[in-house]
Design a protein around this motif. Structure first.
Motif, PDB file in Angstrom:
ATOM      1  N   ALA A 209       0.837  -1.207   0.000  1.00  0.00           N
ATOM      2  CA  ALA A 209       0.000   0.000   0.000  1.00  0.00           C
ATOM      3  C   ALA A 209       0.870   1.255   0.000  1.00  0.00           C
ATOM      4  CB  ALA A 209      -0.931  -0.012   1.211  1.00  0.00           C
ATOM      5  N   ASP A 210       1.970   1.252   0.750  1.00  0.00           N
ATOM      6  CA  ASP A 210       2.884   2.396   0.755  1.00  0.00           C
ATOM      7  C   ASP A 210       3.469   2.637  -0.629  1.00  0.00           C
ATOM      8  OD1 ASP A 210       2.550   2.991   3.432  1.00  0.00           O
ATOM      9  OD2 ASP A 210       4.356   1.917   4.083  1.00  0.00           O
ATOM     10  N   ILE A 211       3.871   1.571  -1.304  1.00  0.00           N
ATOM     11  CA  ILE A 211       4.431   1.704  -2.651  1.00  0.00           C
ATOM     12  C   ILE A 211       3.394   2.291  -3.600  1.00  0.00           C
ATOM     13  CG2 ILE A 211       5.258   0.414  -4.656  1.00  0.00           C
ATOM     14  CD1 ILE A 211       6.565  -1.553  -2.600  1.00  0.00           C
ATOM     15  N   LYS A 212       2.170   1.767  -3.547  1.00  0.00           N
ATOM     16  CA  LYS A 212       1.112   2.258  -4.430  1.00  0.00           C
ATOM     17  C   LYS A 212       0.773   3.720  -4.154  1.00  0.00           C
ATOM     18  CE  LYS A 212      -1.065  -2.174  -5.417  1.00  0.00           C
ATOM     19  NZ  LYS A 212      -2.255  -3.014  -5.234  1.00  0.00           N
ATOM     20  N   ALA A 213       0.910   4.143  -2.883  1.00  0.00           N
ATOM     21  CA  ALA A 213       0.605   5.524  -2.503  1.00  0.00           C
ATOM     22  C   ALA A 213       1.795   6.455  -2.730  1.00  0.00           C
ATOM     23  CB  ALA A 213       0.172   5.574  -1.036  1.00  0.00           C
ATOM     24  N   GLY A 214       2.915   5.905  -3.167  1.00  0.00           N
ATOM     25  CA  GLY A 214       4.081   6.732  -3.448  1.00  0.00           C
ATOM     26  C   GLY A 214       4.944   7.029  -2.226  1.00  0.00           C
ATOM     27  N   ARG A 215       4.688   6.350  -1.116  1.00  0.00           N
ATOM     28  CA  ARG A 215       5.487   6.561   0.096  1.00  0.00           C
ATOM     29  C   ARG A 215       6.725   5.666   0.045  1.00  0.00           C
ATOM     30  NH1 ARG A 215       0.051   6.384   2.104  1.00  0.00           N
ATOM     31  NH2 ARG A 215       0.337   4.189   2.560  1.00  0.00           N
ATOM     32  N   ILE A 216       7.669   6.045  -0.795  1.00  0.00           N
ATOM     33  CA  ILE A 216       8.883   5.254  -0.969  1.00  0.00           C
ATOM     34  C   ILE A 216      10.102   6.168  -0.935  1.00  0.00           C
ATOM     35  CG2 ILE A 216       7.734   3.493  -2.358  1.00  0.00           C
ATOM     36  CD1 ILE A 216       9.062   4.804  -4.828  1.00  0.00           C
ATOM     37  N   THR A 217      11.252   5.589  -0.684  1.00  0.00           N
ATOM     38  CA  THR A 217      12.528   6.284  -0.796  1.00  0.00           C
ATOM     39  C   THR A 217      13.325   5.559  -1.861  1.00  0.00           C
ATOM     40  OG1 THR A 217      12.503   6.890   1.534  1.00  0.00           O
ATOM     41  CG2 THR A 217      14.632   6.963   0.413  1.00  0.00           C
ATOM     42  N   GLU A 218      13.723   6.307  -2.860  1.00  0.00           N
ATOM     43  CA  GLU A 218      14.446   5.718  -3.974  1.00  0.00           C
ATOM     44  C   GLU A 218      15.941   5.992  -3.816  1.00  0.00           C
ATOM     45  OE1 GLU A 218      14.553   6.209  -8.801  1.00  0.00           O
ATOM     46  OE2 GLU A 218      12.739   6.715  -7.709  1.00  0.00           O
ATOM     47  N   ILE A 219      16.754   4.967  -3.936  1.00  0.00           N
ATOM     48  CA  ILE A 219      18.203   5.115  -3.874  1.00  0.00           C
ATOM     49  C   ILE A 219      18.703   5.252  -5.299  1.00  0.00           C
ATOM     50  CG2 ILE A 219      20.366   4.024  -3.210  1.00  0.00           C
ATOM     51  CD1 ILE A 219      18.785   2.600  -0.992  1.00  0.00           C
ATOM     52  N   LYS A 220      19.230   6.425  -5.607  1.00  0.00           N
ATOM     53  CA  LYS A 220      19.657   6.705  -6.974  1.00  0.00           C
ATOM     54  C   LYS A 220      21.085   6.247  -7.252  1.00  0.00           C
ATOM     55  CE  LYS A 220      16.558  10.686  -7.432  1.00  0.00           C
ATOM     56  NZ  LYS A 220      15.630  10.234  -6.508  1.00  0.00           N
ATOM     57  N   ASP A 221      21.936   6.239  -6.229  1.00  0.00           N
ATOM     58  CA  ASP A 221      23.347   5.871  -6.406  1.00  0.00           C
ATOM     59  C   ASP A 221      23.730   4.884  -5.308  1.00  0.00           C
ATOM     60  OD1 ASP A 221      26.066   5.649  -6.799  1.00  0.00           O
ATOM     61  OD2 ASP A 221      26.497   7.783  -6.519  1.00  0.00           O
ATOM     62  N   VAL A 222      23.836   3.605  -5.643  1.00  0.00           N
ATOM     63  CA  VAL A 222      24.117   2.580  -4.639  1.00  0.00           C
ATOM     64  C   VAL A 222      25.520   2.695  -4.051  1.00  0.00           C
ATOM     65  CG1 VAL A 222      22.452   0.934  -5.546  1.00  0.00           C
ATOM     66  CG2 VAL A 222      24.802   0.893  -6.385  1.00  0.00           C
ATOM     67  N   ASP A 223      26.401   3.446  -4.710  1.00  0.00           N
ATOM     68  CA  ASP A 223      27.745   3.638  -4.177  1.00  0.00           C
ATOM     69  C   ASP A 223      27.789   4.731  -3.115  1.00  0.00           C
ATOM     70  OD1 ASP A 223      28.947   1.634  -5.763  1.00  0.00           O
ATOM     71  OD2 ASP A 223      29.016   3.024  -7.462  1.00  0.00           O
ATOM     72  N   ASN A 224      26.774   5.575  -3.093  1.00  0.00           N
ATOM     73  CA  ASN A 224      26.673   6.657  -2.106  1.00  0.00           C
ATOM     74  C   ASN A 224      25.262   6.654  -1.530  1.00  0.00           C
ATOM     75  OD1 ASN A 224      29.334   7.860  -2.463  1.00  0.00           O
ATOM     76  ND2 ASN A 224      28.581   8.388  -4.517  1.00  0.00           N
ATOM     77  N   ILE A 225      24.933   5.606  -0.806  1.00  0.00           N
ATOM     78  CA  ILE A 225      23.556   5.410  -0.343  1.00  0.00           C
ATOM     79  C   ILE A 225      23.045   6.580   0.468  1.00  0.00           C
ATOM     80  CG2 ILE A 225      22.048   3.998   1.104  1.00  0.00           C
ATOM     81  CD1 ILE A 225      23.628   1.569   0.132  1.00  0.00           C
ATOM     82  N   TRP A 226      23.765   6.993   1.517  1.00  0.00           N
ATOM     83  CA  TRP A 226      23.253   8.046   2.404  1.00  0.00           C
ATOM     84  C   TRP A 226      23.102   9.361   1.673  1.00  0.00           C
ATOM     85  CZ3 TRP A 226      20.676   6.260   6.086  1.00  0.00           C
ATOM     86  CH2 TRP A 226      21.047   5.077   6.722  1.00  0.00           C
ATOM     87  N   GLU A 227      24.043   9.712   0.827  1.00  0.00           N
ATOM     88  CA  GLU A 227      23.930  10.958   0.074  1.00  0.00           C
ATOM     89  C   GLU A 227      22.771  10.891  -0.922  1.00  0.00           C
ATOM     90  OE1 GLU A 227      26.770   9.228   0.434  1.00  0.00           O
ATOM     91  OE2 GLU A 227      27.956  10.545   1.701  1.00  0.00           O
ATOM     92  N   SER A 228      22.503   9.690  -1.416  1.00  0.00           N
ATOM     93  CA  SER A 228      21.478   9.506  -2.417  1.00  0.00           C
ATOM     94  C   SER A 228      20.066   9.650  -1.850  1.00  0.00           C
ATOM     95  CB  SER A 228      21.634   8.130  -3.062  1.00  0.00           C
ATOM     96  OG  SER A 228      20.622   7.864  -3.990  1.00  0.00           O
TER      97      SER A 228
END
Length: 62
Positions: free
Chosen positions: A41-60
């Protein structure tokens, strides 16, 4: 709880109603299906955090 006891004493049982095609016991634990449904339900509602750069997770994700 009952399934854990049956496993501990080696009594076979049927996992009818288990939605897992492989019969994974995780799906028999109380609350796991509700947790999964809330996540979907969270995914469908858009309540997600997307990791754009797996080499810099926290900054991403900040």
């Amino acid at each position: 709880m009952l399934l854990k006891i049956l496993d501990a004493v080696g009594i076979p049982y049927s996992a009818q109603g288990n939605p897992s095609p492989s019969g994974d016991k995780w799906f028999l634990e109380s609350g796991n299906l509700q947790l999964m449904e809330r996540g979907i339900a969270d995914i469908k509602a858009g309540r997600i955090t997307e990791i754009k750069d797996v080499d810099n997770i926290w900054e991403s994700i900040l």
